[in-house]
Write a protein that holds these residues in place. Sequence first.
Motif, PDB file in Angstrom:
ATOM      1  N   ASP A 278       0.819  -1.207   0.000  1.00  0.00           N
ATOM      2  CA  ASP A 278       0.000   0.000   0.000  1.00  0.00           C
ATOM      3  C   ASP A 278       0.856   1.261   0.000  1.00  0.00           C
ATOM      4  O   ASP A 278       0.489   2.252  -0.630  1.00  0.00           O
ATOM      5  CB  ASP A 278      -0.944  -0.006   1.207  1.00  0.00           C
ATOM      6  N   SER A 279       2.003   1.222   0.635  1.00  0.00           N
ATOM      7  CA  SER A 279       2.859   2.420   0.675  1.00  0.00           C
ATOM      8  C   SER A 279       3.995   2.402  -0.349  1.00  0.00           C
ATOM      9  O   SER A 279       4.511   3.453  -0.699  1.00  0.00           O
ATOM     10  CB  SER A 279       3.443   2.593   2.073  1.00  0.00           C
ATOM     11  N   ARG A 280       4.381   1.240  -0.843  1.00  0.00           N
ATOM     12  CA  ARG A 280       5.528   1.148  -1.747  1.00  0.00           C
ATOM     13  C   ARG A 280       5.166   1.065  -3.230  1.00  0.00           C
ATOM     14  O   ARG A 280       5.988   1.376  -4.073  1.00  0.00           O
ATOM     15  CB  ARG A 280       6.376  -0.072  -1.401  1.00  0.00           C
ATOM     16  N   SER A 281       3.973   0.615  -3.528  1.00  0.00           N
ATOM     17  CA  SER A 281       3.603   0.427  -4.922  1.00  0.00           C
ATOM     18  C   SER A 281       3.206   1.746  -5.574  1.00  0.00           C
ATOM     19  O   SER A 281       2.666   2.637  -4.933  1.00  0.00           O
ATOM     20  CB  SER A 281       2.431  -0.547  -5.031  1.00  0.00           C
TER      21      SER A 281
ATOM     22  N   LEU B  66      12.092  -1.756  -1.608  1.00  0.00           N
ATOM     23  CA  LEU B  66      11.846  -1.502  -3.025  1.00  0.00           C
ATOM     24  C   LEU B  66      10.741  -0.470  -3.179  1.00  0.00           C
ATOM     25  O   LEU B  66       9.901  -0.311  -2.296  1.00  0.00           O
ATOM     26  CB  LEU B  66      11.456  -2.802  -3.731  1.00  0.00           C
ATOM     27  N   ARG B  67      10.728   0.180  -4.341  1.00  0.00           N
ATOM     28  CA  ARG B  67       9.671   1.154  -4.638  1.00  0.00           C
ATOM     29  C   ARG B  67       9.318   1.077  -6.113  1.00  0.00           C
ATOM     30  O   ARG B  67      10.074   0.586  -6.929  1.00  0.00           O
ATOM     31  CB  ARG B  67      10.134   2.573  -4.316  1.00  0.00           C
ATOM     32  N   GLY B  68       8.136   1.566  -6.415  1.00  0.00           N
ATOM     33  CA  GLY B  68       7.721   1.707  -7.802  1.00  0.00           C
ATOM     34  C   GLY B  68       7.646   0.400  -8.554  1.00  0.00           C
ATOM     35  O   GLY B  68       7.191  -0.620  -8.031  1.00  0.00           O
ATOM     36  N   ALA B  69       8.098   0.414  -9.804  1.00  0.00           N
ATOM     37  CA  ALA B  69       7.999  -0.747 -10.688  1.00  0.00           C
ATOM     38  C   ALA B  69       8.800  -1.944 -10.155  1.00  0.00           C
ATOM     39  O   ALA B  69       8.363  -3.095 -10.316  1.00  0.00           O
ATOM     40  CB  ALA B  69       8.470  -0.380 -12.093  1.00  0.00           C
ATOM     41  N   ASP B  70       9.960  -1.683  -9.546  1.00  0.00           N
ATOM     42  CA  ASP B  70      10.740  -2.784  -8.959  1.00  0.00           C
ATOM     43  C   ASP B  70       9.950  -3.472  -7.850  1.00  0.00           C
ATOM     44  O   ASP B  70       9.935  -4.697  -7.749  1.00  0.00           O
ATOM     45  CB  ASP B  70      12.067  -2.276  -8.390  1.00  0.00           C
TER      46      ASP B  70
END
Length: 184
Positions: A66-69, A118-122
């Motif tokens: 919920d916070s990283r995607s 990790l964040r975003g697409a990764d």
Amino acid sequence: MTRLSLASIVTTSAFGLCAVALGAHAQTPSAPSAAGAQELHAADKTFITDGTQTVATQRDAARIADSRSSDRDVKAFAEKLVADYTKLSDSMRAASPRGVDVPANDADTAVLDGIKNLRGADFDKTYIEQVALDGQQKTLSAFQAEMASGRDAGLKKAATAALPVIQADYAQAQELAKRKHLAG
């Protein structure tokens, strides 16, 4: 010297034996949790440990998502898992036999550590492949194993009731992976 009648000796001896027996019983530890855990079949014990761990891992990883995607589909999937797996955790705890310790939050820290930085697409790729797909498969396997081999009626009933939810979440994870062009 005082002479005691046979009846007095028997009564005194009986009273003494009762006192010793009660004292010994009072010193015996009353541990229903240990007795309940020892009586639990191995498949049921495995379900309690493995099942609660996979459920907690899915729930906690979904909270991280919920916070990283950065993807709204991943976030929506994660929100659904938080709700579903919180209920599953509660139902497993309620279904466990009296005196059996069910871990409240025993998530697999290796899985959570693998995604939390990790964040975003990764993040999305790793979360979908390692948590949504692989994790859901582990959860599904744990619940199916309880249904097949478990002996505790309450745990089997909880596993049976949870199976459609887990299967639906796994199908949704597969669909999410397909939409994102990932293995699944």
